[in-house]
Scaffold this motif. Structure first.
Motif, short mmCIF file in Angstrom:
data_model
loop_
_atom_site.label_atom_id
_atom_site.label_comp_id
_atom_site.label_asym_id
_atom_site.label_seq_id
_atom_site.Cartn_x
_atom_site.Cartn_y
_atom_site.Cartn_z
N LEU A 63 0.83 -1.21 0.00
CA LEU A 63 0.00 0.00 0.00
C LEU A 63 0.86 1.26 0.00
O LEU A 63 0.59 2.21 -0.74
CB LEU A 63 -0.92 0.01 1.22
CG LEU A 63 -2.02 -1.06 1.24
CD1 LEU A 63 -2.71 -1.09 2.59
CD2 LEU A 63 -3.03 -0.82 0.14
N ILE A 76 2.29 1.80 -3.43
CA ILE A 76 1.30 2.35 -4.37
C ILE A 76 1.10 3.84 -4.09
O ILE A 76 1.08 4.67 -5.00
CB ILE A 76 -0.04 1.59 -4.27
CG1 ILE A 76 0.14 0.16 -4.81
CG2 ILE A 76 -1.16 2.31 -5.03
CD1 ILE A 76 -1.02 -0.76 -4.52
N LEU A 104 -9.28 -1.81 0.42
CA LEU A 104 -7.99 -1.42 -0.14
C LEU A 104 -6.90 -1.51 0.93
O LEU A 104 -5.76 -1.86 0.65
CB LEU A 104 -8.10 0.03 -0.65
CG LEU A 104 -7.18 0.50 -1.76
CD1 LEU A 104 -7.24 -0.44 -2.95
CD2 LEU A 104 -7.59 1.90 -2.19
N SER A 119 -4.68 -2.60 -6.73
CA SER A 119 -4.12 -2.72 -5.38
C SER A 119 -4.44 -4.08 -4.76
O SER A 119 -3.57 -4.74 -4.20
CB SER A 119 -4.68 -1.63 -4.47
OG SER A 119 -4.41 -0.38 -5.01
N ASP A 140 -1.74 -7.03 -3.97
CA ASP A 140 -1.68 -7.55 -2.61
C ASP A 140 -1.83 -9.07 -2.61
O ASP A 140 -1.05 -9.79 -1.99
CB ASP A 140 -2.78 -6.87 -1.79
CG ASP A 140 -2.87 -7.45 -0.40
OD1 ASP A 140 -1.81 -7.67 0.21
OD2 ASP A 140 -3.99 -7.70 0.07
#
Lengths: 320, 346
Positions: free
Chosen positions: A17, A20, A259, A309, A313
């Motif tokens: 995360l 990103i 997310l 995302s 992941d």
């Protein structure tokens, strides 16, 4: 999965995360000279604050494997109720307190339906979503129109627009408090541990003596309370009461939470992850606005960000 | 020729209305509202119901389109099933409106449209004259800004409905052209979708002010968006005027509802202009429906019934005029002076 491997996995999620987020920040900084400024980051946080405040509680609820679709409607109900009450002469402080009580009651009703009556959370909270939104419109109608703006007291906007020490918007202070409290609850309290246990295996939690219904009622009440409180702050910031405020907010909250790595099936997730999820969505939206990108491209970007995302992941998790 | 036809039709409708002799009928007609969430559409619906009953003894079935093309079409189908005598439709979806007209026409039910014309111009249409009013507002906004800030050329930001073509034609483009007519050095720095919503417009305006702090004229394509822009400006220490003299920016909206008027007539607030027409639009819709039912208006021909969209601003109008406008158009029962005083900081 033992505790150490779960925490390793969560850390890996956070790395994904943060990466990103870093890519988005780098790209936007390159494309817009106005992006990498303190005032802009304050602006991003200002816009994300209601979402993060509500999602702090909703994240813990989702960790139990449940969620709340009535967030936006409860927010709207309390927003318009606050405008209505203050217009009738109720002091601002008392009105805020009454709205928070009403919001918590909506949450408790969700909790009772899901925890005690075993109604599916989608159905239960969807019912509340329609009912609360309908009441919001009804309150506006009682006032005689589509919204409540005429006749509001002069200090109506003061609460939402207060700046602590003259610089820090009050909503950011509440955001920090909410994040701090729910991070503490998640990591250091029985309520947090019970949340993970219920999300991991609800039946086992019941058999081991956890008051599942009680935990769910408390969490739904907290989600409702924060949604109502944010409704009051938002309506105060805007300066007038609109019953359509917060439409679709429940989905923004779910996007930030998912997310952020919280499983929709429950059992895993973190407040920090949720904040990163919210920041990814909020930073991208802000950057696209700074670049004058039309709204429909922004919606597409939001969808793609969510998919990419979550895919990144999951891929890293499988390889990990 | 078109103008002559429109003028004749206006004269005909005016004559019908001004005869002031209510024509009693027992007609039931339908009105499909774009969305009952907005003050403007609520007020139009209420006026159609009241005026239809008072003038023609007609019953009006009002259905909410919920800002959704599917819902609007469903509402038209419902009205057809109820065998109403005529339908008025307010929809931004030009293709859907055309389909609705054809569907109703197949059952012998005439349709009048409002504001946004259908994809093919095949039926009577009530058109608020927004283009000229938006242009005038653009001119007045730029004049006020330049008079107070002669060294600072106009920098314009517009909040719209996603560059929706009819809104471009009626509102945003003429506003911008009005600014340019006064200030040839004006620059349109950004135009973003405020989605017609106050909170979203507030958030987007915060981004706009971050990216373009030089913005000094903001146009919201409805009052809700203008109010959102004002809320954002106020939060970053802007939104100010000194007794009507622009200090930070000039904000213009559209519709002319009470929320807007309270801000417009606060001498220290930067929201200063709006325009709108409710009563006359509603009455023109009702008159046209009755005209089509009685065979005085051809339901299968394009007629544009033009209605003035009155500009109200701080510099050219009085609070009393705004009070009358609100009473006539938005069923306003308050006292505007009192509401303005109450809204000011204590």
């Amino acid at each position: 999965m033992d505790v150490s491997s779960r925490s390793l996995q969560i850390d890996r999620q956070k790395v994904v995360l943060i990466s990103i987020l870093a890519v988005i920040v780098a790209a936007m900084s390159f494309l817009s000279p106005k992006f990498l400024q303190i005032s802009n980051f304050q602006n991003i946080l200002l816009q994300l604050a209601p979402l993060i405040i509500i999602a702090s509680a909703a994240n813990l609820l989702m960790i139990t494997g449940n969620f709340d679709l009535s967030i936006g409607s409860v927010l709207a109900f309390c927003a318009i109720l606050h405008a209505f009450l203050t217009k009738q002469g109720v002091p601002i402080g008392l009105s805020i307190a009454l709205c928070c009580v009403m919001a918590a009651l909506w949450g408790i009703s969700n909790g009772i339906m899901v925890g005690i009556l075993n109604v599916n959370p989608v159905i239960a909270t969807m019912g509340t979503m329609y009912a609360a939104r309908g009441f919001a419109y009804l309150i506006a109608r009682w006032d005689g129109g589509a919204n409540i703006s005429a006749g509001l007291p002069g200090n109506f906007s003061d609460f939402g627009r207060t700046n602590l020490f003259g610089v820090l918007p009050i909503i950011l202070v509440f955001m920090v408090i909410a994040v701090g409290v729910f991070t503490f609850i998640e990591r250091k309290t029985v309520l947090g541990r019970y949340g993970f246990a219920i999300g991991g295996n609800r039946r086992a939690s019941v058999l081991s003596g956890i008051n599942v219904a009680g935990v769910l009622i408390v969490l739904y009440a907290l989600v409702g309370l924060l949604a109502g409180f944010c409704g009051v702050i938002q309506v105060s910031r805007v300066g007038s009461g609109f019953p359509n405020i917060g439409e679709g907010m429940e989905f923004d909250v779910v996007v930030a939470i998912v997310l952020g790595g919280t499983s929709m099936l429950g059992g895993s997730g973190s407040t920090v992850g949720m904040i990163l999820g919210a920041l990814i969505v909020g930073t991208a939206a802000n950057g696209l606005n700074l670049l004058n990108v039309p709204y429909f491209y922004q919606t597409i970007t939001k969808g793609l960000l969510l998919i990419v995302s979550v895919f990144a992941d999951q891929t890293i998790r499988r390889r990990g | 020729m078109k103008k002559l036809t429109s003028l004749l039709l206006i004269a005909c409708l005016a004559a019908m209305a001004l005869s002031a002799q209510p024509i009693k009928t027992n007609y039931t007609v339908g009105h499909v509202v774009y969305t009952l969430q907005h003050q403007y559409h609520q007020a139009v619906a209420k006026e159609i119901v009241d005026y239809g009953k008072k003038m023609y003894g007609a019953k009006v079935i009002v259905l909410d389109g919920k800002a959704d093309s599917g819902e609007i079409l469903k509402a038209v189908e419902t009205l057809i099933a109820q065998k109403v005598k005529a339908i008025s439709v307010h929809s931004p979806d030009q293709a859907m409106t055309l389909a609705a007209i054809k569907m109703a026409r197949a059952k012998g039910i005439p349709v009048v449209t409002t504001l946004v014309w259908p994809a093919e111009k095949i039926a009577p249409h009530v058109q608020p004259m927004e283009t000229s009013s938006s242009f005038l507002m653009g001119q007045r906004a730029a004049q006020a800004w330049l008079a107070a800030n002669p060294g600072k050329p106009s920098r314009v930001a517009i909040l719209d409905f996603g560059k929706f073509p009819p809104v471009e034609v009626l509102r945003t483009t003429p506003f911008w052209e009005g600014v340019k007519a006064v200030d040839p050095n004006a620059v349109l720095v950004t135009q973003l979708n405020g989605q017609g919503d106050t909170t979203k417009s507030m958030e987007i305006t915060l981004d706009i002010l971050q990216a373009h702090p030089e913005v000094n004229i903001i146009f919201g394509a409805n009052d809700e968006m203008a109010l959102g822009a004002l809320a954002a400006c106020e939060q970053v220490g802007r939104g100010k005027m000194d007794n009507g003299k622009p200090l930070t920016e000039v904000i213009a909206g559209l519709d002319g509802n009470a929320s807007a008027m309270i801000k417009i007539f606060d001498p220290n607030c930067s929201f200063k202009l709006t325009h709108g027409a409710v009563r006359d639009v509603a009455r023109a819709e009702m008159d046209t429906m009755i005209g089509m039912i009685n065979g005085k208006i051809d339901p299968n021909k394009w007629f544009e019934i033009q209605v003035l969209s009155k500009v109200t601003d701080y510099w050219h109008n009085t609070v009393d005029e705004a009070q009358v406008f609100l009473q006539e158009n938005f069923l306003y029962k308050g006292n505007l002076k009192d509401d303005i005083a109450k809204a000011k900081k204590k």
